[in-house]
Structures are given as C-alpha cells and as structure tokens.
Write a protein that holds these residues in place. Structure first.
Motif, PDB file in Angstrom:
ATOM      1  N   ASP A  83       0.824  -1.221   0.000  1.00 48.67           N
ATOM      2  CA  ASP A  83       0.000   0.000   0.000  1.00 48.67           C
ATOM      3  C   ASP A  83       0.855   1.268   0.000  1.00 48.67           C
ATOM      4  N   GLY A  84       1.958   1.224  -0.718  1.00 51.19           N
ATOM      5  CA  GLY A  84       2.824   2.394  -0.804  1.00 51.19           C
ATOM      6  C   GLY A  84       3.858   2.511   0.300  1.00 51.19           C
ATOM      7  N   PHE A  85       3.830   1.611   1.290  1.00 53.13           N
ATOM      8  CA  PHE A  85       4.823   1.586   2.371  1.00 53.13           C
ATOM      9  C   PHE A  85       5.938   0.597   2.023  1.00 53.13           C
ATOM     10  N   ARG A  86       7.167   0.962   2.354  1.00 56.98           N
ATOM     11  CA  ARG A  86       8.298   0.053   2.168  1.00 56.98           C
ATOM     12  C   ARG A  86       8.625  -0.592   3.509  1.00 56.98           C
ATOM     13  N   CYS A  87       8.564  -1.904   3.535  1.00 51.62           N
ATOM     14  CA  CYS A  87       8.807  -2.649   4.772  1.00 51.62           C
ATOM     15  C   CYS A  87       9.923  -3.654   4.525  1.00 51.62           C
ATOM     16  N   ASP A  88      11.084  -3.408   5.100  1.00 47.77           N
ATOM     17  CA  ASP A  88      12.205  -4.325   4.943  1.00 47.77           C
ATOM     18  C   ASP A  88      11.956  -5.594   5.741  1.00 47.77           C
ATOM     19  N   LYS A 111      19.922 -16.848  15.194  1.00 47.73           N
ATOM     20  CA  LYS A 111      19.081 -16.035  16.073  1.00 47.73           C
ATOM     21  C   LYS A 111      17.945 -15.436  15.253  1.00 47.73           C
ATOM     22  N   GLY A 112      16.775 -15.347  15.873  1.00 49.57           N
ATOM     23  CA  GLY A 112      15.598 -14.883  15.152  1.00 49.57           C
ATOM     24  C   GLY A 112      15.087 -13.535  15.625  1.00 49.57           C
ATOM     25  N   VAL A 113      14.244 -12.933  14.797  1.00 46.97           N
ATOM     26  CA  VAL A 113      13.656 -11.633  15.108  1.00 46.97           C
ATOM     27  C   VAL A 113      12.260 -11.559  14.502  1.00 46.97           C
ATOM     28  N   VAL A 114      11.398 -10.817  15.165  1.00 46.57           N
ATOM     29  CA  VAL A 114      10.052 -10.517  14.661  1.00 46.57           C
ATOM     30  C   VAL A 114       9.944  -9.006  14.531  1.00 46.57           C
ATOM     31  N   THR A 115       9.545  -8.531  13.368  1.00 45.85           N
ATOM     32  CA  THR A 115       9.369  -7.099  13.153  1.00 45.85           C
ATOM     33  C   THR A 115       7.961  -6.830  12.646  1.00 45.85           C
ATOM     34  N   ASP A 116       7.258  -5.942  13.335  1.00 39.64           N
ATOM     35  CA  ASP A 116       5.929  -5.496  12.897  1.00 39.64           C
ATOM     36  C   ASP A 116       6.030  -4.082  12.353  1.00 39.64           C
ATOM     37  N   TRP A 117       5.226  -3.817  11.326  1.00 35.37           N
ATOM     38  CA  TRP A 117       5.190  -2.507  10.676  1.00 35.37           C
ATOM     39  C   TRP A 117       3.763  -1.987  10.721  1.00 35.37           C
ATOM     40  N   TRP A 118       3.598  -0.736  11.175  1.00 39.62           N
ATOM     41  CA  TRP A 118       2.267  -0.149  11.291  1.00 39.62           C
ATOM     42  C   TRP A 118       2.194   1.172  10.534  1.00 39.62           C
ATOM     43  N   ALA A 119       1.022   1.456  10.033  1.00 38.33           N
ATOM     44  CA  ALA A 119       0.744   2.761   9.422  1.00 38.33           C
ATOM     45  C   ALA A 119       0.011   3.629  10.434  1.00 38.33           C
ATOM     46  N   LYS A 170      10.144   9.129   9.597  1.00 40.23           N
ATOM     47  CA  LYS A 170      10.799  10.381   9.991  1.00 40.23           C
ATOM     48  C   LYS A 170      12.217  10.449   9.426  1.00 40.23           C
ATOM     49  N   ALA A 171      12.905   9.315   9.464  1.00 45.76           N
ATOM     50  CA  ALA A 171      14.253   9.273   8.910  1.00 45.76           C
ATOM     51  C   ALA A 171      14.224   9.053   7.409  1.00 45.76           C
ATOM     52  N   ALA A 172      13.291   8.225   6.955  1.00 43.91           N
ATOM     53  CA  ALA A 172      13.221   7.831   5.546  1.00 43.91           C
ATOM     54  C   ALA A 172      11.835   8.138   4.993  1.00 43.91           C
ATOM     55  N   PRO A 173      11.594   9.369   4.552  1.00 46.98           N
ATOM     56  CA  PRO A 173      10.266   9.742   4.049  1.00 46.98           C
ATOM     57  C   PRO A 173       9.799   8.900   2.865  1.00 46.98           C
ATOM     58  N   THR A 174      10.732   8.324   2.104  1.00 50.75           N
ATOM     59  CA  THR A 174      10.330   7.514   0.953  1.00 50.75           C
ATOM     60  C   THR A 174       9.679   6.202   1.361  1.00 50.75           C
ATOM     61  N   TYR A 175       9.719   5.868   2.641  1.00 50.75           N
ATOM     62  CA  TYR A 175       9.148   4.599   3.099  1.00 50.75           C
ATOM     63  C   TYR A 175       7.638   4.683   3.328  1.00 50.75           C
ATOM     64  N   ALA A 176       7.045   5.861   3.213  1.00 48.50           N
ATOM     65  CA  ALA A 176       5.604   6.009   3.461  1.00 48.50           C
ATOM     66  C   ALA A 176       4.996   6.948   2.431  1.00 48.50           C
ATOM     67  N   PRO A 177       3.715   6.735   2.079  1.00 46.85           N
ATOM     68  CA  PRO A 177       3.035   7.673   1.183  1.00 46.85           C
ATOM     69  C   PRO A 177       2.917   9.050   1.836  1.00 46.85           C
ATOM     70  N   ALA A 178       2.770  10.057   1.033  1.00 46.75           N
ATOM     71  CA  ALA A 178       2.645  11.426   1.547  1.00 46.75           C
ATOM     72  C   ALA A 178       1.484  11.514   2.527  1.00 46.75           C
ATOM     73  N   GLY A 179       1.726  12.182   3.650  1.00 43.81           N
ATOM     74  CA  GLY A 179       0.687  12.386   4.645  1.00 43.81           C
ATOM     75  C   GLY A 179       0.477  11.222   5.588  1.00 43.81           C
ATOM     76  N   ARG A 180       1.246  10.134   5.430  1.00 46.15           N
ATOM     77  CA  ARG A 180       1.113   8.978   6.320  1.00 46.15           C
ATOM     78  C   ARG A 180       2.471   8.679   6.951  1.00 46.15           C
ATOM     79  N   HIS A 181       2.458   7.840   7.980  1.00 48.46           N
ATOM     80  CA  HIS A 181       3.657   7.627   8.783  1.00 48.46           C
ATOM     81  C   HIS A 181       3.841   6.135   9.041  1.00 48.46           C
ATOM     82  N   LEU A 182       5.093   5.702   9.067  1.00 49.66           N
ATOM     83  CA  LEU A 182       5.399   4.277   9.197  1.00 49.66           C
ATOM     84  C   LEU A 182       6.205   4.035  10.466  1.00 49.66           C
ATOM     85  N   VAL A 183       5.728   3.110  11.288  1.00 50.66           N
ATOM     86  CA  VAL A 183       6.382   2.730  12.535  1.00 50.66           C
ATOM     87  C   VAL A 183       6.810   1.272  12.430  1.00 50.66           C
TER      88      VAL A 183
END
Length: 420
Positions: A56-61, A274-282, A313-326
């Motif tokens: 949906d326009g978000f970049r999630c590594d 070793k393992g990791v779990v990463t969640d991404w939210w809009a 905040k660090a990488a504006p290209t990771y989210a569509p304009a007007g939205r924020h990625l955590v």
C-alpha cells in the motif's frame, strides 16, 4: 540423471548458489576478473535476507535493518551515493519511567551533550565505566586481533557498567546482535560500536533491497531465480550441479546460501541462528520525538520489544505522503512463538510515548534465522574452501553483518581468481 537436460546456458567457470549479498558480491567480483559466472537462487527475487516488501505504498524491509555507510566494504561493492541513504539522527531515545531522554551521539551532535549530561542520569562513575568498556572501539586496529575476548555480559561486568547505562546498552545491543543474554563476543560488539562512531546508519530511498540490486546490476543477465539446488557432485576435475530439472558442469561451485542449506550441500558445520520478529504499522497522525531508535530503558520493560522507530521520519520515501510508518522488533528464540501483534503494538506505543491503538498493521516479518551467533573468542575469518573447486561464503564465514557478508563473497572470488 539420464532424464535430466543439460543447463541451457551451457557450462561455466563458476556457479554461485545463492543470490544474497555474499553470493552477489562473489559473482560480481568474478565477473570483473573475466570469469564466466552463473548465479542460481531458489527464491523469486534476489537479496536473500535483505528484501523489501511494498505494501500500500509503504516500504517494509524484511526484519528491521539499517545500512551503515561506514562499513569499509560497502564502497568497494557499490556506488554508495546511488543508494540515496536517508540517515537516522545520531543517537537514541530512552523510555525511562514516565519520560523520554535523548542520548545524542557525542561525536556527531556535540551541541546536545550539555543537555544530555544534565538530564541523562549519568554521573562520573557511570561515565568512567562506559569509557572503560568502549575505549578499545575507538583505537584503530585494536580490535582486529583481540588478545582477550569474552562475552559481552562478562565485559560489561568487568568494566562495572551498571544502572541506567547498562539497561540502555542491554536493550540497544540486543536489537543489533539479536541477543538479550550477553553471550555475543564483546570484541564483535565493539567492532559494531566503532562503525556507529564512524558513520550514521540510514535507509536507502528504495528500501534495503536497493543494496543487492545495485551489486547485481552488472551481472543481471547471469542470475537465474527459482533454481533450488538439490545436488552438488564431483565430476572429474570439476563439479556437476542440479536443481532436479537442469544440470550444469562447472570448474568451481560457490555455496552462498543460508548456513543450514550450506551444511546440507557441503557438510560445513552450521552455526546456531538467532531470530527476530518485526511489525510494521501505518499511522495517520505525526508522531512526536526525533528520528532515532527508541529503546525501553525502564528497570522492568513492559513488553517484548527491543526497539521501535518512526521509520518515515528518517526515511520519508518509506511512506506515502501524509502517512507515517512505525516499526518495532522483538527477539525470537529457537522454537519459541512470536509475541502477539497486540503486545508488540501496545509496547511500541509506550516506548514512543503515544497512543498506538489507531495504528493499522501493514506487515509482520517472522524470521527465525536472521543472524548467526557470534560467540567469543571472535573469529573474523573462517575457512571458505571445502574441497578443490568447492567453496562456501556468507556472513557465517566472516562477521554476522552486512560487512561480513560482503567481505566473505569477495574473499571467495579472489581465491578462485588466484587458483590454477
């Protein structure tokens, strides 16, 4: 074997199995040296563990990753400027009791130091203990061949790093090396600390997958995907490799897969992973605070996370304009179940000091084998030659890092190029 067809590309000098960072780096160096190289990978895209999903326009590594431009091997592998790295602010934010504190990078943000020292809860004793532990990382060459190495836990105890500084380091480093028990080599951790001192990590404008794509660009026509190798056999003075459908005969085989697959194909022992779990939210509303990594430095963290960050905040290209990625990450032990999405979202909101109830989940990445263990004593170079013409590379042969993967691939390529 009689029913199998000869590989349509014909025989080659070197077949690289695996299109992760190590395999791509190896293949690109071999190509530069004039050898005919082919790369097979079982996946549907290149990059191995370094991949980026666009949702949906978000970049999630895949798993929270950052790229440190201070890695010495990086400019040897790619034009770093072409990645358009968007840096985080230098430092980190601590959630301590009911407030947040900024710990600024002392070399990158000296103007923040007076306020930091006034509010950071650090006394002379704490500062001296931190300096005692970190000082080897600031001396060039001091860590290349450590005369004494121990676990991170033992080294911090020996330096008497306690209290708030210890909680901060424990949480921050757990997210870096994916180890919350302090069993990782202290010398390796100090190598990483040195890289943090020399460079500020960031994210490429097109996501972390921009790195493998840049490495692969000169050899794009030599890469074949969805090729799952199931057999590597000696064939006279060379090797025969098959994926169950096609066969290729080659002088050299480089196994640049994950450690467990490398063990299956070559017999090389595989390290624990070793393992990791990463969640991404809009989020629809801006979030407070600087573009830094946030950690829970309270005496008893209230949830499973080792870190959180407002990525956009660090990488504006990771989210569509007007939205924020955590993004937020938690460790995943062997055989353990991932924390619930609800627990991770609630804890992320606490760390960032904001209401997270209206965030919407964009992606969840559960990666059981994200990094190989790096126990003491530190071994920065493991054997890469399995047999005459059979080689293995990856971050499990060097250091458990992007730097290690790139160095390992180059080492194998240079050894092949120098062989008779």
């Amino acid at each position: 074997m009689a029913s199998e067809q000869r590989h349509p590309g014909g025989d080659c000098d070197v077949l690289v199995i695996g299109a992760g960072l190590a395999g791509l780096r190896c293949a690109s160096v071999l190509h530069e040296r004039g050898l005919a190289v082919t790369v097979w990978d079982a996946a549907d895209t290149i990059g191995g563990r370094v991949r980026t999903d666009v949702v949906d326009g978000f970049r999630c590594d895949r798993g929270f990753q950052v790229l440190n431009p201070a890695y010495p091997e990086l400019p040897r592998a790619v034009d770093v400027s072409s990645l358009r790295i968007q840096p985080f602010e230098a430092g980190m934010v601590l959630r301590d009791q009911d407030r947040s504190r900024v710990w600024a990078h002392p070399l990158r943000s000296p103007g923040r130091l007076p306020r930091m020292l006034a509010t950071a809860g650090l006394g002379v004793r704490e500062l001296w203990a931190l300096a005692r532990w970190v000082s080897p990382a600031l001396r060039a060459g001091a860590l290349t061949a450590p005369t004494r190495d121990d676990s991170l836990y033992a080294a911090l105890e020996r330096a008497r790093v306690h209290g708030l500084p210890r909680r901060v380091l424990d949480q921050f480093l757990a997210g870096v090396v994916l180890d919350d028990r302090g069993t990782t080599s202290n010398a390796f951790v100090l190598l990483l600390v040195r890289m943090f001192a020399l460079g500020v990590p960031g994210l490429p404008a097109d996501g972390m997958q921009a790195l493998p794509r840049a490495i692969a660009a000169p050899i794009a026509d030599r890469i074949e995907l969805q090729r799952r190798v199931n057999q590597v056999e000696r064939d006279g003075s060379g090797w025969t490799v098959t994926d169950g459908h096609d066969v290729v005969r080659t002088r050299h085989v480089v196994v640049a897969t994950d450690a467990s697959t490398a063990k299956t194909l070559t017999g090389v022992p595989a390290p624990q992973m070793k393992g990791v779990v990463t969640d991404w939210w809009a989020a629809d509303r801006p979030l407070p605070g600087p573009a830094m990594l946030w950690v829970d430095a309270r005496p008893t963290p209230s949830g499973p996370l080792v870190n959180a960050a407002v990525i956009s905040k660090a990488a504006p290209t990771y989210a569509p304009a007007g939205r924020h990625l955590v993004a937020a990450s938690a460790l995943l032990g062997p055989g353990s179940e991932p924390p619930s999405q609800a627990a991770m979202q609630s804890h992320a909101g606490e760390i960032l000091g904001t209401d997270s109830s209206r965030w919407s989940l964009i992606a969840r990445h559960v990666i059981p084998e994200a990094l190989p263990v790096q126990p003491p004593p530190l071994r920065v170079r493991r054997s890469i030659r399995v047999d005459d013409g059979l080689w293995v590379c990856g971050d499990h042969r060097d250091t458990a890092s992007i730097q290690g993967a790139l160095v390992s691939g180059r080492r194998v390529a240079e050894a092949i190029a120098a062989s008779p």
